[in-house]
Enzyme design. Structure first.
Site, PDB file in Angstrom:
ATOM      1  N   ASP A  26      46.656 -13.804 -44.878  1.00 35.15           N
ATOM      2  CA  ASP A  26      45.941 -15.077 -44.956  1.00 35.15           C
ATOM      3  C   ASP A  26      44.445 -14.787 -44.820  1.00 35.15           C
ATOM      4  O   ASP A  26      43.998 -14.233 -43.817  1.00 35.15           O
ATOM      5  CB  ASP A  26      46.444 -15.995 -43.815  1.00 35.15           C
ATOM      6  CG  ASP A  26      45.813 -17.390 -43.867  1.00 35.15           C
ATOM      7  OD1 ASP A  26      44.870 -17.599 -44.646  1.00 35.15           O
ATOM      8  OD2 ASP A  26      46.261 -18.251 -43.095  1.00 35.15           O
ATOM      9  N   ASP A  82      45.041 -18.739 -50.739  1.00 33.53           N
ATOM     10  CA  ASP A  82      44.563 -17.600 -49.933  1.00 33.53           C
ATOM     11  C   ASP A  82      45.640 -16.972 -49.054  1.00 33.53           C
ATOM     12  O   ASP A  82      45.332 -16.281 -48.109  1.00 33.53           O
ATOM     13  CB  ASP A  82      43.367 -18.036 -49.064  1.00 33.53           C
ATOM     14  CG  ASP A  82      43.792 -18.747 -47.794  1.00 33.53           C
ATOM     15  OD1 ASP A  82      44.805 -19.460 -47.830  1.00 33.53           O
ATOM     16  OD2 ASP A  82      43.114 -18.578 -46.770  1.00 33.53           O
ATOM     17  N   GLU A  83      46.889 -17.192 -49.400  1.00 37.49           N
ATOM     18  CA  GLU A  83      47.956 -16.802 -48.489  1.00 37.49           C
ATOM     19  C   GLU A  83      49.198 -16.363 -49.267  1.00 37.49           C
ATOM     20  O   GLU A  83      49.557 -17.005 -50.256  1.00 37.49           O
ATOM     21  CB  GLU A  83      48.293 -18.054 -47.678  1.00 37.49           C
ATOM     22  CG  GLU A  83      48.880 -17.856 -46.344  1.00 37.49           C
ATOM     23  CD  GLU A  83      49.223 -19.215 -45.750  1.00 37.49           C
ATOM     24  OE1 GLU A  83      50.182 -19.287 -45.001  1.00 37.49           O
ATOM     25  OE2 GLU A  83      48.531 -20.212 -46.068  1.00 37.49           O
TER      26      GLU A  83
HETATM   27  P1  TTP Z   1      43.634 -21.969 -44.595  1.00 38.90           P
HETATM   28  O1  TTP Z   1      44.164 -20.586 -44.793  1.00 38.90           O
HETATM   29  O2  TTP Z   1      44.467 -22.944 -43.857  1.00 38.90           O
HETATM   30  O3  TTP Z   1      42.241 -21.926 -43.842  1.00 38.90           O
HETATM   31  P2  TTP Z   1      41.056 -20.907 -43.950  1.00 38.90           P
HETATM   32  O4  TTP Z   1      41.346 -19.783 -44.856  1.00 38.90           O
HETATM   33  O5  TTP Z   1      39.829 -21.703 -44.256  1.00 38.90           O
HETATM   34  O6  TTP Z   1      40.895 -20.402 -42.468  1.00 38.90           O
HETATM   35  P3  TTP Z   1      41.828 -19.438 -41.624  1.00 38.90           P
HETATM   36  O7  TTP Z   1      42.949 -19.029 -42.511  1.00 38.90           O
HETATM   37  O8  TTP Z   1      40.936 -18.313 -41.230  1.00 38.90           O
HETATM   38  O9  TTP Z   1      42.258 -20.276 -40.471  1.00 38.90           O
HETATM   39  O10 TTP Z   1      43.277 -22.613 -45.990  1.00 38.90           O
HETATM   40  C1  TTP Z   1      42.787 -21.851 -47.066  1.00 38.90           C
HETATM   41  C2  TTP Z   1      41.814 -22.635 -47.894  1.00 38.90           C
HETATM   42  O11 TTP Z   1      42.413 -23.831 -48.347  1.00 38.90           O
HETATM   43  C3  TTP Z   1      40.603 -23.057 -47.105  1.00 38.90           C
HETATM   44  O12 TTP Z   1      39.576 -22.100 -47.110  1.00 38.90           O
HETATM   45  C4  TTP Z   1      40.205 -24.328 -47.780  1.00 38.90           C
HETATM   46  C5  TTP Z   1      41.478 -24.895 -48.338  1.00 38.90           C
HETATM   47  N1  TTP Z   1      41.900 -26.029 -47.480  1.00 38.90           N
HETATM   48  C6  TTP Z   1      41.532 -27.312 -47.844  1.00 38.90           C
HETATM   49  O13 TTP Z   1      40.882 -27.512 -48.873  1.00 38.90           O
HETATM   50  N2  TTP Z   1      41.898 -28.352 -47.030  1.00 38.90           N
HETATM   51  C7  TTP Z   1      42.586 -28.167 -45.865  1.00 38.90           C
HETATM   52  O14 TTP Z   1      42.899 -29.130 -45.143  1.00 38.90           O
HETATM   53  C8  TTP Z   1      42.980 -26.830 -45.503  1.00 38.90           C
HETATM   54  C9  TTP Z   1      43.745 -26.568 -44.246  1.00 38.90           C
HETATM   55  C10 TTP Z   1      42.616 -25.804 -46.353  1.00 38.90           C
HETATM   56 MG    MG Z   2      43.160 -18.725 -44.656  1.00 40.18          MG
END
Ligand code: TTP
Ligand code: MG
Length: 349
Positions: free
Chosen positions: A10, A105-106
């Site tokens: 992630d 991103d995961e």
């Molecule tokens: P996440 O992997 O949940 O968040 P992140 O990568 O920003 O942070 P981390 O993993 O370090 O906690 O989500 C990935 C991307 O998806 C994030 O950069 C932006 C998008 N996203 C949204 O647009 N809305 C949201 O509510 C969430 C949770 C994520």
């Molecule tokens: Mg993330």
């Protein structure tokens, strides 16, 4: 030996990290991707610096501004994030036998050989190619791999062995169980369950009252048991075309016509899937069933029929033609360059 073949990766603060990486003056500063503070937009991503002020995904930009007025607010550049996502995907595809993408991103990956070392290499390669950090969890099932990737975020690397899982699971809060959202969490807390060990010990009937059909699954997860397989997308490592000839053949010019046909077909498939190939392989089976293959890897990846055919034909010089007869001939293209790969992008990283 434990089979730690499942990885969960992630990216850290994905959208915000991309913006910070491409505009160095944003590094170390609170950044929100989502919209202007006076707009009605919501926070998509907050950089880790912004999170220290309590800013998080989903809250309004206005609220974020109130928490930290010096935050830099940026619009969402989805096309760019998708491009980076593809670069990351192409790295996954290089290492993993199967991939289950979960979001932009995961992903879950399955790697049979040396998964821990390979996971390290993936993390390094992502950093090298994108300048971004990823958090990695390695374990023997999906649930524990996902739990692991979250434990040391950002820039984490966590190997969750069975022993470690048994040690840490009991004291984690119940929301760390996959599928326990805020509503379920509240319901369980009302019954006095706060930590995973409370679920491990709970009466099944009591769990069923809150969780219904999911009670058994949640209980299994509380012990780190998760039998789910990856829901994979198949990713081709190469494309190939071959034909068994109706009559054994040794004349190079006749064989060349087959090679040209294959090159045309392969070129169409590459162009259709937006891929280019760095390696071209010529395959042949002689009339005594002796099989050979000859490969050439080129620096500049190809997708046009002329280049593929030229390389394949040149490889005929490395065979026993025309002194032996051939009963099967084929051409393969592989070692793909994906659309997001830096070599193919207009601007350099
Ligand atoms: P996440 O992997 O949940 O968040 P992140 O990568 O920003 O942070 P981390 O993993 O370090 O906690 O989500 C990935 C991307 O998806 C994030 O950069 C932006 C998008 N996203 C949204 O647009 N809305 C949201 O509510 C969430 C949770 C994520
Ligand atoms: Mg993330």
């Amino acid at each position: 030996m434990e089979n730690l073949k499942i990885l969960h990766l992630d990216m850290d603060a994905f959208f915000a990290a991309i913006e910070q990486n491409e505009r160095p003056y944003l590094k170390g500063r609170p950044v929100v991707v989502g919209g202007k503070p006076d707009s009605r937009g919501v926070v998509s991503t907050a950089s880790y610096e912004a999170r220290e002020y309590g800013i998080h995904s989903g809250m309004s930009c206005k609220e974020a501004y109130n928490l930290c007025p010096k935050t830099v607010f940026l619009p969402v550049r989805m096309e760019r994030y998708k491009q980076v996502s593809r670069t990351i995907r192409s790295i996954f595809e290089k290492y993993a036998s199967s991939i289950e993408p979960l979001s932009i991103d995961e992903a879950f990956l399955e790697i049979e050989e040396n998964p821990v070392q390979e996971a390290k290499k993936i993390k390094e390669e992502i950093y090298k190619k994108t300048g971004l950090t990823v958090s990695v969890g390695v374990s023997y099932n999906k649930y524990l791999a996902k739990l692991a990737s979250d434990l040391e975020k950002p820039d984490g690397f966590t190997v969750m062995t069975r022993q470690k899982a048994e040690k840490i699971l009991p004291d984690l809060p119940i929301r760390k169980i996959w599928g326990v959202g805020s509503k379920t969490e509240k319901d369980l807390q009302e019954l006095g369950m706060f930590k995973i060990k409370d679920i491990q010990r709970a009466d099944v009937l009591l769990l069923k009252r809150v969780l219904g059909k999911r009670a058994e699954e949640v209980r299994q997860l509380s012990y780190g048991i998760d039998e789910r397989q990856l829901e994979t997308v198949q990713t081709a490592k190469s494309y190939g075309e071959e034909r068994t000839l109706s009559k054994d053949e040794h004349r190079i010019d006749v064989l060349r016509t087959y090679v040209n046909d294959f090159a045309e077909e392969l070129s169409e498939r590459l162009v259709r899937s937006h891929l280019k190939a760095r390696t071209v392989t010529l395959k042949m089976r002689y009339d005594d069933f002796d099989s050979i293959s000859r490969s050439k890897t080129v620096e500049k990846a190809v997708d046009d029929k002329g280049s593929i055919a030229k390389i394949a034909v040149s490889l005929m010089n490395k065979t026993d033609l025309p002194n032996r007869r051939v009963r099967l001939i084929g051409v393969q293209v592989g070692n793909f360059l994906y659309p997001g790969d830096p070599e193919q992008m207009k601007f350099p990283f």
